[in-house]
Write a protein that holds these residues in place. Sequence first.
Motif, PDB file in Angstrom:
ATOM      1  N   LEU A   1      54.542   4.808   2.807  1.00  0.00           N
ATOM      2  CA  LEU A   1      55.119   5.356   1.584  1.00  0.00           C
ATOM      3  C   LEU A   1      56.516   4.790   1.292  1.00  0.00           C
ATOM      4  N   PRO A   2      57.457   4.835   2.275  1.00  0.00           N
ATOM      5  CA  PRO A   2      58.754   4.239   1.968  1.00  0.00           C
ATOM      6  C   PRO A   2      58.672   2.761   1.585  1.00  0.00           C
ATOM      7  N   TYR A   3      57.808   2.005   2.254  1.00  0.00           N
ATOM      8  CA  TYR A   3      57.709   0.582   1.902  1.00  0.00           C
ATOM      9  C   TYR A   3      57.129   0.398   0.508  1.00  0.00           C
ATOM     10  N   LEU A   4      56.132   1.217   0.168  1.00  0.00           N
ATOM     11  CA  LEU A   4      55.586   1.128  -1.192  1.00  0.00           C
ATOM     12  C   LEU A   4      56.664   1.499  -2.215  1.00  0.00           C
ATOM     13  N   ALA A   5      57.476   2.505  -1.853  1.00  0.00           N
ATOM     14  CA  ALA A   5      58.559   2.904  -2.752  1.00  0.00           C
ATOM     15  C   ALA A   5      59.532   1.746  -2.946  1.00  0.00           C
ATOM     16  N   ILE A   6      59.833   1.047  -1.868  1.00  0.00           N
ATOM     17  CA  ILE A   6      60.749  -0.094  -1.967  1.00  0.00           C
ATOM     18  C   ILE A   6      60.146  -1.170  -2.873  1.00  0.00           C
ATOM     19  N   VAL A   7      58.854  -1.415  -2.692  1.00  0.00           N
ATOM     20  CA  VAL A   7      58.198  -2.436  -3.526  1.00  0.00           C
ATOM     21  C   VAL A   7      58.260  -2.019  -4.996  1.00  0.00           C
ATOM     22  N   VAL A   8      58.025  -0.750  -5.285  1.00  0.00           N
ATOM     23  CA  VAL A   8      58.062  -0.292  -6.682  1.00  0.00           C
ATOM     24  C   VAL A   8      59.467  -0.479  -7.262  1.00  0.00           C
ATOM     25  N   LEU A   9      60.490  -0.126  -6.495  1.00  0.00           N
ATOM     26  CA  LEU A   9      61.860  -0.246  -7.000  1.00  0.00           C
ATOM     27  C   LEU A   9      62.236  -1.713  -7.204  1.00  0.00           C
ATOM     28  N   MET A  10      61.848  -2.556  -6.263  1.00  0.00           N
ATOM     29  CA  MET A  10      62.120  -3.991  -6.408  1.00  0.00           C
ATOM     30  C   MET A  10      61.377  -4.544  -7.632  1.00  0.00           C
ATOM     31  N   THR A  11      60.141  -4.082  -7.798  1.00  0.00           N
ATOM     32  CA  THR A  11      59.338  -4.549  -8.929  1.00  0.00           C
ATOM     33  C   THR A  11      59.997  -4.162 -10.256  1.00  0.00           C
ATOM     34  N   THR A  12      60.590  -2.976 -10.291  1.00  0.00           N
ATOM     35  CA  THR A  12      61.238  -2.548 -11.533  1.00  0.00           C
ATOM     36  C   THR A  12      62.424  -3.451 -11.858  1.00  0.00           C
ATOM     37  N   VAL A  13      63.200  -3.787 -10.834  1.00  0.00           N
ATOM     38  CA  VAL A  13      64.318  -4.716 -11.046  1.00  0.00           C
ATOM     39  C   VAL A  13      63.785  -6.038 -11.601  1.00  0.00           C
ATOM     40  N   LEU A  14      62.718  -6.514 -10.996  1.00  0.00           N
ATOM     41  CA  LEU A  14      62.116  -7.782 -11.401  1.00  0.00           C
ATOM     42  C   LEU A  14      61.619  -7.714 -12.845  1.00  0.00           C
ATOM     43  N   LEU A  15      60.895  -6.642 -13.167  1.00  0.00           N
ATOM     44  CA  LEU A  15      60.337  -6.519 -14.517  1.00  0.00           C
ATOM     45  C   LEU A  15      61.451  -6.438 -15.560  1.00  0.00           C
ATOM     46  N   GLY A  16      62.521  -5.709 -15.219  1.00  0.00           N
ATOM     47  CA  GLY A  16      63.656  -5.603 -16.139  1.00  0.00           C
ATOM     48  C   GLY A  16      64.235  -6.980 -16.423  1.00  0.00           C
ATOM     49  N   GLY A  17      64.445  -7.754 -15.374  1.00  0.00           N
ATOM     50  CA  GLY A  17      64.987  -9.099 -15.532  1.00  0.00           C
ATOM     51  C   GLY A  17      64.060  -9.971 -16.362  1.00  0.00           C
ATOM     52  N   MET A  18      62.770  -9.871 -16.086  1.00  0.00           N
ATOM     53  CA  MET A  18      61.813 -10.696 -16.820  1.00  0.00           C
ATOM     54  C   MET A  18      61.767 -10.298 -18.291  1.00  0.00           C
ATOM     55  N   GLN A  19      61.917  -8.995 -18.520  1.00  0.00           N
ATOM     56  CA  GLN A  19      61.919  -8.517 -19.899  1.00  0.00           C
ATOM     57  C   GLN A  19      63.057  -9.167 -20.684  1.00  0.00           C
ATOM     58  N   VAL A  20      64.253  -9.176 -20.094  1.00  0.00           N
ATOM     59  CA  VAL A  20      65.385  -9.809 -20.760  1.00  0.00           C
ATOM     60  C   VAL A  20      65.099 -11.300 -20.950  1.00  0.00           C
ATOM     61  N   GLY A  21      64.551 -11.912 -19.910  1.00  0.00           N
ATOM     62  CA  GLY A  21      64.217 -13.335 -19.989  1.00  0.00           C
ATOM     63  C   GLY A  21      63.288 -13.607 -21.160  1.00  0.00           C
ATOM     64  N   PHE A  22      62.297 -12.778 -21.310  1.00  0.00           N
ATOM     65  CA  PHE A  22      61.331 -12.977 -22.395  1.00  0.00           C
ATOM     66  C   PHE A  22      61.980 -12.825 -23.771  1.00  0.00           C
ATOM     67  N   LEU A  23      62.855 -11.822 -23.896  1.00  0.00           N
ATOM     68  CA  LEU A  23      63.542 -11.639 -25.183  1.00  0.00           C
ATOM     69  C   LEU A  23      64.419 -12.851 -25.483  1.00  0.00           C
ATOM     70  N   LEU A  24      65.044 -13.370 -24.435  1.00  0.00           N
ATOM     71  CA  LEU A  24      65.907 -14.541 -24.573  1.00  0.00           C
ATOM     72  C   LEU A  24      65.087 -15.748 -25.045  1.00  0.00           C
ATOM     73  N   VAL A  25      63.937 -15.917 -24.399  1.00  0.00           N
ATOM     74  CA  VAL A  25      63.075 -17.041 -24.761  1.00  0.00           C
ATOM     75  C   VAL A  25      62.554 -16.850 -26.182  1.00  0.00           C
ATOM     76  N   GLU A  26      62.262 -15.596 -26.536  1.00  0.00           N
ATOM     77  CA  GLU A  26      61.776 -15.337 -27.894  1.00  0.00           C
ATOM     78  C   GLU A  26      62.858 -15.710 -28.904  1.00  0.00           C
ATOM     79  N   ASP A  27      64.095 -15.300 -28.614  1.00  0.00           N
ATOM     80  CA  ASP A  27      65.191 -15.643 -29.520  1.00  0.00           C
ATOM     81  C   ASP A  27      65.361 -17.154 -29.623  1.00  0.00           C
ATOM     82  N   ARG A  28      65.103 -17.846 -28.515  1.00  0.00           N
ATOM     83  CA  ARG A  28      65.216 -19.308 -28.553  1.00  0.00           C
ATOM     84  C   ARG A  28      64.090 -19.915 -29.344  1.00  0.00           C
ATOM     85  N   SER A  29      62.851 -19.441 -29.095  1.00  0.00           N
ATOM     86  CA  SER A  29      61.707 -20.113 -29.722  1.00  0.00           C
ATOM     87  C   SER A  29      61.574 -19.764 -31.199  1.00  0.00           C
ATOM     88  N   THR A  30      62.034 -18.562 -31.601  1.00  0.00           N
ATOM     89  CA  THR A  30      61.941 -18.232 -33.026  1.00  0.00           C
ATOM     90  C   THR A  30      63.144 -18.748 -33.793  1.00  0.00           C
TER      91      THR A  30
END
Lengths: 340, 281, 286
Positions: free
Chosen positions: A152-181
């Motif tokens: 359980l604690p390890y799964l919790a760590i993976v979920v929290l790390m994944t959220t950090v990752l998804l947040g970063g990717m989300q910004v990355g995608f918006l950035l790329v969208e602003d570039r491509s449009t």
Amino acid sequence: MSAFSRIYTRLSADWAMARRDPISLYILLAPVIFALLIRAFVPGAGEQRPTFAVLDTVPETSRELLSSFGELVLFEDRSLLEARVNRPDDVPGFIMTDAGLTMLLQGNESETSERYFRMVLLDVMSGGRVLGAAAADTGGVTETAAAESMLLPYLAIVVLMTTVLLGGMQVGFLLVEDRSTGAIRALAVSPLRLRDYLAARYLYTIAQSGLGMIAAAYIMLGVSANLPALLLVVLIGGLSGALVGTLLGTLADSQIAAMGVGKLIIPLFLLVPLLSLVIPASFRPLLWPFPNFWLWSMLESMYVGHLGYGFGLSALLAASLGLLANVPLMIRLKARVKLR
Amino acid sequence: MRTLASLMSAEFTTMRRNLFSIIMVLTLVLTVAGFYLIPDSTHQDLGGAVAAADDAPELEAALAELPVRYLGEPRDPIGNRMSLIINLMVFEVLILPFVFIAVNLFQEKQDGTIRAYRVTPGGTGRYLTAKMLLWTGLTILYGVVLLLCTVGFGLSPASWAAMLLLLLVAGLFISAFGLFVALFFSSINGWFLPGISLLLVSQLPIVSYLFPTFSPSWITWFPTYRLLYAVRDILTIGPAGLMGPGDTIGGSYGYMAILALAATIAAFAATKRILMKEARI
Amino acid sequence: MISVKHLYHDYEGKGSFAVEDVSFDVPAGSIYGFLGPSGSGKSTVQNLLTKLLALQKGDVSYEGVPLRDIRPDFFNRVGYSFELPNLYTKLTGLENLKLHAGLFSVPTEDPERVLDMVGLADAAHRKTSQYSKGMKQRLSFARSIMNRPDLLFLDEPMSGLDPTTAARIKAIIAEKRAAGVTVFMTTHNMYTADELCDQVAFLNEGRIIAMDTPRNLKLAYGEKSVKIEYADDDGGAFRSETLFLDREDDRRRFMQLTEAGRVETVHSQEATLEQIFMRLTGRGLS
């Protein structure tokens, strides 16, 4: 216009877009949903018990002893029982033969499981007199339980790390969208500076994913979630997230390319710290340059507490390496998007 | 045939120009480096394994003499490296079409090329076939290269055949399923979190792999669960599993084939209803 | 070649028609122009004719074969140049044409020759994401003729083109007609329509308000127009107006301006299609 008000303007623009667009709601909800799923389906410490397939000819006394170690599933038909044992998971079968109570294994069980099942059989055959002492001697049962209690604690760590990752990717995608449009070109002729633009984006995402992370941590771990330390993880994790976002924004000029880069980043972000669990200690310095490794280490010392680097050192290294890695990337991004 | 070739070539060229080749090569290099970097000791559960204790010889003897029968062949423990490859074959190689078929669809939507396609004799069937064939083909290629760089030379021809067949059916299923999911989103931004979340949830069987006693019946219906164990059996005991009492592999083929058929039908219907009806711009 | 009877289309199904009771016939080997401002329903009609939109009400037939009986193979004979050029942006111009050619089961043109025809030979190996708007438009047109269609749909084919390039494309369209190709073209450019079309239909708010050859339309509606330039009331800026002298109120306005002594120039002229459209609808084409 001050930097603060420029950031504020961008923040409100992002918020206005977010309200019309379900995407940024996902980033808030994703960790919560993961947490709820894990809470619902993954057993916590001491809750996980193995399953035993038992033929109904096995005497009641043996069944009772077996049921103190795991959940029993009774079968009337031996071929159905064998089919159950043959499934890829580790479920032993118990039948009566000329030799008395006999255990059926498929042959694909893990070493740990098989040893545990044998000890259970030994205990049942001796009328329940062996295992208490044996377990204390070998650590067999207790270590299996210990490994599972860390799930359980390890799964919790993976979920929290994944959220950090998804947040970063989300910004990355918006950035790329602003570039491509070409939207970023409209920004380039405003007084906005790249750092304000990025600061707004990242602050927004950190706030959102931070809320999701805190909620998820409490759902999965309850009071042991440790709010003050978690807030520090959210802030320092923002730097690792920023690294992901800026990397995407720099390398990819279209969203499809961003997804390709993302496919490389996702495993790197999550696998690098996971590797620390399997590689020998002498290999660990290879992981030290990665800020995400230290972020993982922060979480590990919070929730598992046995790695040995300590929370403070991990936090310091996650923050400084995160900052350090962001600088060259920001310079590169600045050149690519041509904002001042 | 000519239509299929044209569509596949356009899709592949688009991907190549979107860093696809570089990404794949980099991923492969990192994967292979990871494979040779980790020590090939026996797979250990999180928190430390239970190795045979040397300090209780009597207990060891008693445990060894118990009446235990094996339905299949007792198997050697699986090493870390093999475990890595088993997991990568499922969670890296086989998710390839899920991600890339989606991103390519969004590129097409952004370019508006589907409108142009609709006024040609092409039709939905050929559009879908081209996509599924291309991505299944690339999946097989990627899987083969990954195996050749790692454990492939130790495999028997029969194992290779079983693996290729598995990659084929699973590749068809995952590409059709990936397309089906992507059709409901208008851009990669909308798809991103649901799509990635789906991928992450699909990785839950890793937990079962690490803790084999954790296998509630709901998780055994995950396609990735079946694939994980089918790949494990092909790579470790070979296609004997097809005939043996443990029907992991055989069962997985049937399950995958049914899923592939269902996903293809769903993808065809959705492509026709959603994609081929988008006219107003 | 194309026969359209009582065509209707309602996007939202709430009784507001984007196209309402549209009927016309396009003879084989002719160029038929649909003229109207943005939003008048031109593209909707074109999309209905090519099955990009599902037919709701009305009949469309090609050489007597109803649209619903048209099989995918029919599209081997069709070319379509879109108003918003929808190209594979990661592919080069040449690759785009090669890909498109591969989608047909009939003999196709040599892509390099077609690129040369539309003046894109030099850009053949550049990705289309780097093309200018006009280049994309030309490539879209080039794509539409790759399968040697005998039915060509052109949606605003001259949009974004400079006069020289436009002349080149017009010449190709005229050649196609001479070779027996039937062309259905939507445009809001009256000069293009006047120059190329054998027949034009004026479309306004989803309805056809006039339909004939450009010459007949001009004869019917276009006599006795004058363009008059005069100084403003306060003697400042110059203004110009086109007045139709067979109309009572226009005649009165002409007299009023000349009597006030503010007229600077007067030109008698044959009315353009745009002026006729304005006269019929009270609004401009663009």
